[in-house]
Design a protein around this motif. Sequence first.
Motif, PDB file in Angstrom:
ATOM      1  N   TRP A  33      16.448   4.619   2.765  1.00  0.00           N
ATOM      2  CA  TRP A  33      15.797   3.309   2.726  1.00  0.00           C
ATOM      3  C   TRP A  33      14.692   3.312   1.697  1.00  0.00           C
ATOM      4  O   TRP A  33      14.497   2.335   0.982  1.00  0.00           O
ATOM      5  CB  TRP A  33      15.220   2.965   4.098  1.00  0.00           C
ATOM      6  CG  TRP A  33      16.243   2.741   5.146  1.00  0.00           C
ATOM      7  CD1 TRP A  33      16.558   3.581   6.171  1.00  0.00           C
ATOM      8  CD2 TRP A  33      17.112   1.606   5.275  1.00  0.00           C
ATOM      9  NE1 TRP A  33      17.561   3.036   6.933  1.00  0.00           N
ATOM     10  CE2 TRP A  33      17.916   1.824   6.409  1.00  0.00           C
ATOM     11  CE3 TRP A  33      17.279   0.428   4.547  1.00  0.00           C
ATOM     12  CZ2 TRP A  33      18.882   0.921   6.834  1.00  0.00           C
ATOM     13  CZ3 TRP A  33      18.238  -0.474   4.970  1.00  0.00           C
ATOM     14  CH2 TRP A  33      19.025  -0.224   6.102  1.00  0.00           C
ATOM     15  N   SER A  34      13.954   4.409   1.647  1.00  0.00           N
ATOM     16  CA  SER A  34      12.792   4.442   0.789  1.00  0.00           C
ATOM     17  C   SER A  34      13.208   4.403  -0.694  1.00  0.00           C
ATOM     18  O   SER A  34      12.605   3.689  -1.492  1.00  0.00           O
ATOM     19  CB  SER A  34      11.955   5.663   1.163  1.00  0.00           C
ATOM     20  OG  SER A  34      11.576   6.370   0.057  1.00  0.00           O
ATOM     21  N   ILE A  46       6.834  -1.050  -4.634  1.00  0.00           N
ATOM     22  CA  ILE A  46       6.035   0.111  -5.026  1.00  0.00           C
ATOM     23  C   ILE A  46       4.576  -0.223  -4.739  1.00  0.00           C
ATOM     24  O   ILE A  46       4.202  -1.391  -4.711  1.00  0.00           O
ATOM     25  CB  ILE A  46       6.215   0.428  -6.521  1.00  0.00           C
ATOM     26  CG1 ILE A  46       6.030  -0.861  -7.325  1.00  0.00           C
ATOM     27  CG2 ILE A  46       7.543   1.071  -6.797  1.00  0.00           C
ATOM     28  CD1 ILE A  46       5.614  -0.623  -8.730  1.00  0.00           C
ATOM     29  N   PRO A  47       3.759   0.805  -4.518  1.00  0.00           N
ATOM     30  CA  PRO A  47       2.346   0.537  -4.250  1.00  0.00           C
ATOM     31  C   PRO A  47       1.766  -0.366  -5.342  1.00  0.00           C
ATOM     32  O   PRO A  47       1.987  -0.132  -6.528  1.00  0.00           O
ATOM     33  CB  PRO A  47       1.721   1.925  -4.275  1.00  0.00           C
ATOM     34  CG  PRO A  47       2.829   2.840  -3.870  1.00  0.00           C
ATOM     35  CD  PRO A  47       4.076   2.231  -4.429  1.00  0.00           C
ATOM     36  N   VAL A 104       0.846  -1.193   0.000  1.00  0.00           N
ATOM     37  CA  VAL A 104       0.000   0.000   0.000  1.00  0.00           C
ATOM     38  C   VAL A 104       0.881   1.242   0.000  1.00  0.00           C
ATOM     39  O   VAL A 104       0.746   2.111  -0.855  1.00  0.00           O
ATOM     40  CB  VAL A 104      -0.931   0.020   1.229  1.00  0.00           C
ATOM     41  CG1 VAL A 104      -1.708   1.325   1.277  1.00  0.00           C
ATOM     42  CG2 VAL A 104      -1.869  -1.176   1.197  1.00  0.00           C
ATOM     43  N   ASN A 105       1.786   1.314   0.940  1.00  0.00           N
ATOM     44  CA  ASN A 105       2.743   2.417   0.897  1.00  0.00           C
ATOM     45  C   ASN A 105       3.923   2.193   1.815  1.00  0.00           C
ATOM     46  O   ASN A 105       3.928   1.293   2.643  1.00  0.00           O
ATOM     47  CB  ASN A 105       1.975   3.752   1.068  1.00  0.00           C
ATOM     48  CG  ASN A 105       2.123   4.387   2.414  1.00  0.00           C
ATOM     49  OD1 ASN A 105       3.242   4.651   2.819  1.00  0.00           O
ATOM     50  ND2 ASN A 105       1.026   4.628   3.115  1.00  0.00           N
ATOM     51  N   ILE A 106       4.971   2.991   1.601  1.00  0.00           N
ATOM     52  CA  ILE A 106       6.210   2.830   2.354  1.00  0.00           C
ATOM     53  C   ILE A 106       6.450   4.095   3.144  1.00  0.00           C
ATOM     54  O   ILE A 106       6.331   5.197   2.623  1.00  0.00           O
ATOM     55  CB  ILE A 106       7.408   2.618   1.400  1.00  0.00           C
ATOM     56  CG1 ILE A 106       7.221   1.312   0.643  1.00  0.00           C
ATOM     57  CG2 ILE A 106       8.718   2.595   2.162  1.00  0.00           C
ATOM     58  CD1 ILE A 106       8.128   1.220  -0.547  1.00  0.00           C
ATOM     59  N   ASN A 107       6.790   3.909   4.398  1.00  0.00           N
ATOM     60  CA  ASN A 107       6.990   5.071   5.251  1.00  0.00           C
ATOM     61  C   ASN A 107       8.365   4.997   5.896  1.00  0.00           C
ATOM     62  O   ASN A 107       8.493   5.030   7.104  1.00  0.00           O
ATOM     63  CB  ASN A 107       5.866   5.094   6.299  1.00  0.00           C
ATOM     64  CG  ASN A 107       5.980   6.290   7.198  1.00  0.00           C
ATOM     65  OD1 ASN A 107       6.528   7.311   6.795  1.00  0.00           O
ATOM     66  ND2 ASN A 107       5.508   6.155   8.427  1.00  0.00           N
ATOM     67  N   ALA A 108       9.415   4.831   5.072  1.00  0.00           N
ATOM     68  CA  ALA A 108      10.768   4.695   5.609  1.00  0.00           C
ATOM     69  C   ALA A 108      11.545   5.974   5.348  1.00  0.00           C
ATOM     70  O   ALA A 108      11.216   6.734   4.451  1.00  0.00           O
ATOM     71  CB  ALA A 108      11.462   3.507   4.957  1.00  0.00           C
ATOM     72  N   ILE A 134      12.614  -2.385   9.184  1.00  0.00           N
ATOM     73  CA  ILE A 134      12.280  -1.928   7.837  1.00  0.00           C
ATOM     74  C   ILE A 134      10.926  -2.499   7.421  1.00  0.00           C
ATOM     75  O   ILE A 134      10.073  -1.790   6.873  1.00  0.00           O
ATOM     76  CB  ILE A 134      13.364  -2.389   6.829  1.00  0.00           C
ATOM     77  CG1 ILE A 134      14.660  -1.658   7.075  1.00  0.00           C
ATOM     78  CG2 ILE A 134      12.903  -2.181   5.409  1.00  0.00           C
ATOM     79  CD1 ILE A 134      14.605  -0.198   6.756  1.00  0.00           C
ATOM     80  N   LEU A 192      14.181   0.785  -1.399  1.00  0.00           N
ATOM     81  CA  LEU A 192      13.005  -0.084  -1.449  1.00  0.00           C
ATOM     82  C   LEU A 192      12.250   0.092  -2.766  1.00  0.00           C
ATOM     83  O   LEU A 192      11.845  -0.883  -3.395  1.00  0.00           O
ATOM     84  CB  LEU A 192      12.079   0.213  -0.264  1.00  0.00           C
ATOM     85  CG  LEU A 192      12.539  -0.342   1.088  1.00  0.00           C
ATOM     86  CD1 LEU A 192      11.744   0.292   2.225  1.00  0.00           C
ATOM     87  CD2 LEU A 192      12.382  -1.865   1.130  1.00  0.00           C
ATOM     88  N   LEU A 193      12.093   1.341  -3.183  1.00  0.00           N
ATOM     89  CA  LEU A 193      11.381   1.600  -4.446  1.00  0.00           C
ATOM     90  C   LEU A 193      12.119   0.946  -5.612  1.00  0.00           C
ATOM     91  O   LEU A 193      11.517   0.295  -6.463  1.00  0.00           O
ATOM     92  CB  LEU A 193      11.247   3.108  -4.690  1.00  0.00           C
ATOM     93  CG  LEU A 193      10.293   3.871  -3.767  1.00  0.00           C
ATOM     94  CD1 LEU A 193      10.453   5.375  -3.967  1.00  0.00           C
ATOM     95  CD2 LEU A 193       8.848   3.463  -4.025  1.00  0.00           C
TER      96      LEU A 193
END
Lengths: 709, 79
Positions: B29-30, B39-40, B21-25, B70, B33-34
Amino acid sequence: MVTYRMNLGKTGSQEIVVGVIGQPNVGKSTLFNLLTGRKVHVANWPGVTVEKHEGWREHHGYRLHFIDLPGIYGFSASTLEEVIARNFIVSGEADVLIVLIDSTAPERTMYLAIQALELFPRTIVVFTKSDLTHAHGIHINYEALANRLGVPVVSVSAVTETGIDRLLDLIIEVARGRIGRGKPLKIGYGELEPFISEVEEIAKRSSLSEDYPLRWLAVRLLEGDQELIRRLEKRGEKDIVKEVMRLRNEVINVFKRRPEEIMAQRRFEYLSKIVEGIVVRVEVKPGVYEWIDKVFAHPVIGSITSILLLVSLFIVVFTLNTGFPFNIILENLGYSGAAEYLEEYSLGGLMEKLIVLASGLVEGAVAGYPQWLQSLILDGVIGGVGAVLVFLPLIFLVALMLAILEDSGLSPRIAVSLHNLLSKIGISGHAVFPITLSLGCNVPAIMATRATPSYRERLRLITTLAFIPCQARLVVILAFASALRGLGSIAVIALSYLGAFLTFMLVNKALYIYDRKKGYAEEPELLLELPPIHKPIPKVIWWLTWDSVKHFLKKAGTIIFLVTLVAWALLYFSPSLSPAKELSESIGAGIAKLFAPLLIPLNMNDTQAWMMAYALIVGFLAKEAVVGTLALLAGTNTATDAIKTLGYSDPQIAALTMFIVLYVPCAATLAVVYSESRSFKTTLLTIALMLSIAYMVMIATYVIASLFI
Amino acid sequence: MAARPWTTLEALPPGSRARVVNINAPGRWSYRLLQMGFIPGAIIEIVVNNGVGPILVRIMGITISLGRGIARRILVEPI
């Protein structure tokens, strides 16, 4: 319009510069080695200590000049490697870019390819590991993909070497502008397009628009690219930064999401459209080796497995090298004949025979030479460098072991399994790779900490990694331990490694507690890709091992040779620059005697003290030189004989071994501590920590050992 | 399709699947991760989750290990 530039190579043939880029684990270095036939030149990228590999190859009258770019996931500029790669691409130095994609995971690994295409049109897309696609049930229609992307696509296998010739042909075709794209790829970013146009208007006024394609610049600025923003600020274009930031915040306000997240999503969406109907998976079966992942990821079994694996690998290496520890076990079981046999025909035993044989031959050959030259050749060169070369088989075996761990994909599993244990001392599973490398050499290990995402964690690692005994120190440990009888030698080797790892852990823990008190330590975190486990490829194992052996031979032939020569000269001459009558009247002895009092707590006689002090001083430059110097001082062929000749007691040997394990490994390590930390303070702290801890442990070892022996 | 309650990645049992749904790092890190495909909308399969220690997931055909801290930053919708 396509603009391309070709140089006249040295050989008179036209040179084509080819950049090679790919995500980690796609098989880039393997392919690079294959393309260049391993005629590779290694240097650093300008101004940084990231290695730059270049290689050449002739093909159809062209000289192809390959440049290996760092393995990166994308162009976000969140790491030094990403900045190096994209600056190289925009520099215009490359005529052609080849982007590698892992055939077994095309959807993910193509992300870098389309980012590269957004920046640079003269690109060839290369699918690696094509020999594995069948086993993975993956079918790829390369031709259709080439049509959709507008660039040539080729599949290759480094194992079977299929597709390599075709790739080389394509490089020439693209360089000559016969095929390929004229313009960079344009991806639609949907709801962000109006914002991108606005940023383009702003970016037009910036001096950076001369360095990068305008649309790319606008996209990256909107994504909050730290490096571009730094450069704008440096050039005094703060107003541009301000306007871009305003637009960025507007995106966040309107869509409640960060632009970089939306863009990454749009790129992956674009990708999935591109590969639709082109990449077909017949079956998605879990890997044959998935049970291995489960074992290593288990909270208890995983760490035990890893530690047992590493320890048993080391025991195998030791046994092949010197027969140790099985020779001792056999001896204690009463099979001393078998033990001797094992020792004699171990790799190390054979190497020693060879050196003794060689020194005998040389001794005969130089008989008529002047006295000083005889001494230089026999004591300095043969004695010094020979004593180091005895350890060539050891270097080879440790390198082989590390190569197998790396190529098989076991290394990152070990990282996962030890993450929890390591996080107790403030470091993450990412540190496992540098730690394992450290067992070979501290220099690349300290460079490998770059992959550690947390800055403070990385700094702690840079300061402490040198406590892990590298091969150079293993050489000295073995030379010293072999001077002890029976179980004593096993005890000293075990103590060295236990002591070193314990020190590494305690110092890390102490620094972690300090950092936490200061408020800048984060919980260690892990984010690591696990490439598929596979049987090691012999060719690749050989490349990795040979690189390491070559490095050692080069070091033995240059640095160690020079250090030994200086060590010899300082011992040959007296302060009046005439040949010293006695070793103890030489310049070297004079220097060593200044430091010898530090060894008083070890109850040595004067000769023992200054000679050891001298060897230790030389060892500050390169640890291997300790064995050569001792052999030189005692006039023996090996350091082990030297230690016996000079008559050090068992507790002294144990204590000195601990000192050698823990004090500064070599000048090169200090240099890399400085270049990686960019801090004089950190470098001095490292030296102070190592010297003081080594000294204290040495005295403690001596006191305790004396109680028992 | 009825929306299922959202949860974070480290709370999912092995063998289960979820949609990001989404990443809040934090920033660094973000980005990573992407780039790795978190990704959403991306579908994640949990391979190993022992309740302690890093978890192993498969995303876009690649196995990735994540520390629990993470994983807690990744909001997902179980499917």
